[in-house]
Design a protein around this motif. Structure first.
Motif, PDB file in Angstrom:
ATOM      1  N   PRO A  36       0.806  -1.235   0.000  1.00 50.23           N
ATOM      2  CA  PRO A  36       0.000   0.000   0.000  1.00 50.23           C
ATOM      3  C   PRO A  36       0.834   1.279   0.000  1.00 50.23           C
ATOM      4  O   PRO A  36       0.422   2.295  -0.567  1.00 50.23           O
ATOM      5  N   LEU A  57      -5.904  -2.022  -1.927  1.00 53.49           N
ATOM      6  CA  LEU A  57      -4.589  -1.769  -2.516  1.00 53.49           C
ATOM      7  C   LEU A  57      -4.722  -0.917  -3.774  1.00 53.49           C
ATOM      8  O   LEU A  57      -3.916  -0.005  -4.000  1.00 53.49           O
ATOM      9  N   GLN A  60      -4.908   2.660  -3.079  1.00 51.62           N
ATOM     10  CA  GLN A  60      -3.656   3.269  -2.639  1.00 51.62           C
ATOM     11  C   GLN A  60      -2.699   3.526  -3.797  1.00 51.62           C
ATOM     12  O   GLN A  60      -1.609   4.054  -3.581  1.00 51.62           O
TER      13      GLN A  60
END
Length: 317
Positions: A36, A57, A60
Motif C-alpha cells: 500500500p 490496494l 492506494q
C-alpha cells in the motif's frame, strides 16, 4: 519512464523484452503489507497467485495503469473494481495450457499405477517387503477405453481432451459456454500426420454419470462445483483431478468419498488452504499431490513472460 514491479517474478525472456523496450523493471518482492505504501511508484504490477491486488490496494495506487497476472486465474485480483478505476487487467490464458494439462495426466498416471504410493514406500520398504509391495500395487488400470470427463472446455480443457483422445480415451465435456469443439491431434511434426474429432458438450449430470475420470478446468472463487450432490451422481470408483483452483472440490466431501470408497483416488495440484493445505489431504494414500505447479514448466513460464511483455508494450505504444 514506465516503472514495472514484477512482484512474483518474471521469466528472463519477458524481462529482456521489457528492458529492451526501455522500461524500468523491478523484480525484488515487496511484502503484501508494504505494497500500500509503495505500489503507487509503479505504472504496472505483475503478479502470480501469491500477491493479492484487492480494492484497498488499488485505492492506494492511483498511478497504476496495468495489473498483469502471469497465469490464467484472476481470483487474486479485484478485476471489476480495477477496470472501474481505468486500470487494464491482463492475463496469459494460452501460455500454460499444455503444461497444466500434462500435469493432470501425470496425476492420472500416478493414480492408475500407484506411483504416488510406490514413491513413498519403496525407499522405506523396498529392500524388505518388495514382494508385498509388488502384490499391493499390481492392480492398476490402463487409460485406453476409459471415459474422461472434462468440466470446462477452455484452452486447458481442450489440451486435456487432446491428450485423452491420443490415449484412446472417450471424452465427455461439459461447459455452459460451449456447444462443440473440433480437437486436432497432431503427431510429432516429423510425421506430418494429424487427426481431428468433434466433441459435443453434454450436461453436467450426464458427465458426472458417464465418466471414469473427471478433471476440472473452471475458475475459482465461486464455491464448490463438486459437492455431495454431485458426488452421489458419479460412478463408484471415480477418479477426480483438480488442477484449477482450490475450493472447486469440497475437500470435506472428497475425504468422505475416499473413506467410503465412492472415490477411488484423487489428484490435487491446488487446495483450499494454500499455502497450508489440510494435512489429511497431503498424507492420504489415495491422493496424488503437487504444490500448485500446473503452469510451472520452463516452457510455460517463458511463454507467459513473453506474452505479458508483448501485451504491456502494446498498451504503452
Amino acid at each position: 519512464m514506465i516503472k514495472i514491479l514484477a512482484n512474483d517474478g518474471i521469466h528472463a525472456d519477458g524481462k529482456l523484452l521489457l528492458e529492451d523496450a526501455g522500461y524500468e523493471l523491478h523484480t525484488e518482492k515487496i511484502p503484501q503489507d508494504e505494497l500500500p505504501s509503495k505500489l503507487n511508484e509503479y505504472d504496472v504490477i505483475i503478479v502470480r497467485s501469491a500477491t493479492k491486488v484487492r480494492k484497498d490496494l488499488i485505492d492506494q495506487a492511483p498511478n497504476l495503469k496495468i495489473i498483469a497476472r502471469a497465469g490464467v486465474g484472476l481470483d487474486n485480483i479485484d478485476v471489476e473494481y480495477a477496470q472501474e478505476k481505468g486500470i487494464k487487467v491482463i492475463n496469459t490464458p494460452a501460455a500454460s495450457s499444455l503444461s497444466v494439462a500434462e500435469l493432470v495426466f501425470a496425476h492420472i498416471f500416478s493414480i492408475a499405477r500407484f506411483l504416488n504410493n510406490s514413491h513413498r514406500e519403496m525407499p522405506v520398504k523396498g529392500n524388505t517387503d518388495f514382494k508385498k509391495l509388488k502384490k499391493a500395487y499390481s492392480g492398476g488400470f490402463e487409460l485406453k477405453g476409459k471415459t474422461l470427463g472434462i468440466v470446462g472446455l477452455g484452452r486447458i480443457g481442450r489440451e486435456a481432451a487432446r491428450i485423452g483422445l491420443a490415449m484412446g480415451m472417450k471424452v465427455l465435456a461439459a461447459d455452459p459456454m460451449v456447444d462443440e469443439v473440433d480437437i486436432e491431434v497432431k503427431l510429432f511434426d516429423t510425421y506430418g500426420v494429424t487427426a481431428s474429432a468433434k466433441i459435443d458438450t453434454v450436461s453436467m449430470k450426464d458427465l458426472l454419470k458417464g465418466s471414469d475420470i473427471i478433471t476440472l478446468h473452471v475458475p475459482g472463487g465461486q464455491g464448490a462445483l463438486i459437492g455431495k450432490e454431485e458426488l452421489d451422481q458419479m460412478k463408484d470408483g471415480i477418479v477426480l483431478v483438480n488442477a484449477a483452483r482450490g475450493g472447486v472440490i469440497d475437500e470435506t466431501v472428497l475425504l468422505e468419498g475416499l473413506e467410503s470408497g465412492k472415490i477411488l483416488a484423487a489428484g490435487l495440484d491446488v487446495f483450499e488452504g494454500e499455502p497450508t493445505p489440510k494435512q489429511e489431504l497431503l498424507e492420504h494414500p489415495r491422493i496424488s499431490v503437487s504444490p500448485h505447479i500446473g503452469a510451472s514448466t520452463n516452457e510455460a513460464q517463458a511463454n507467459i513472460g513473453r506474452e505479458l511483455a508483448d501485451k504491456i508494450i502494446e498498451f504503452f505504444q
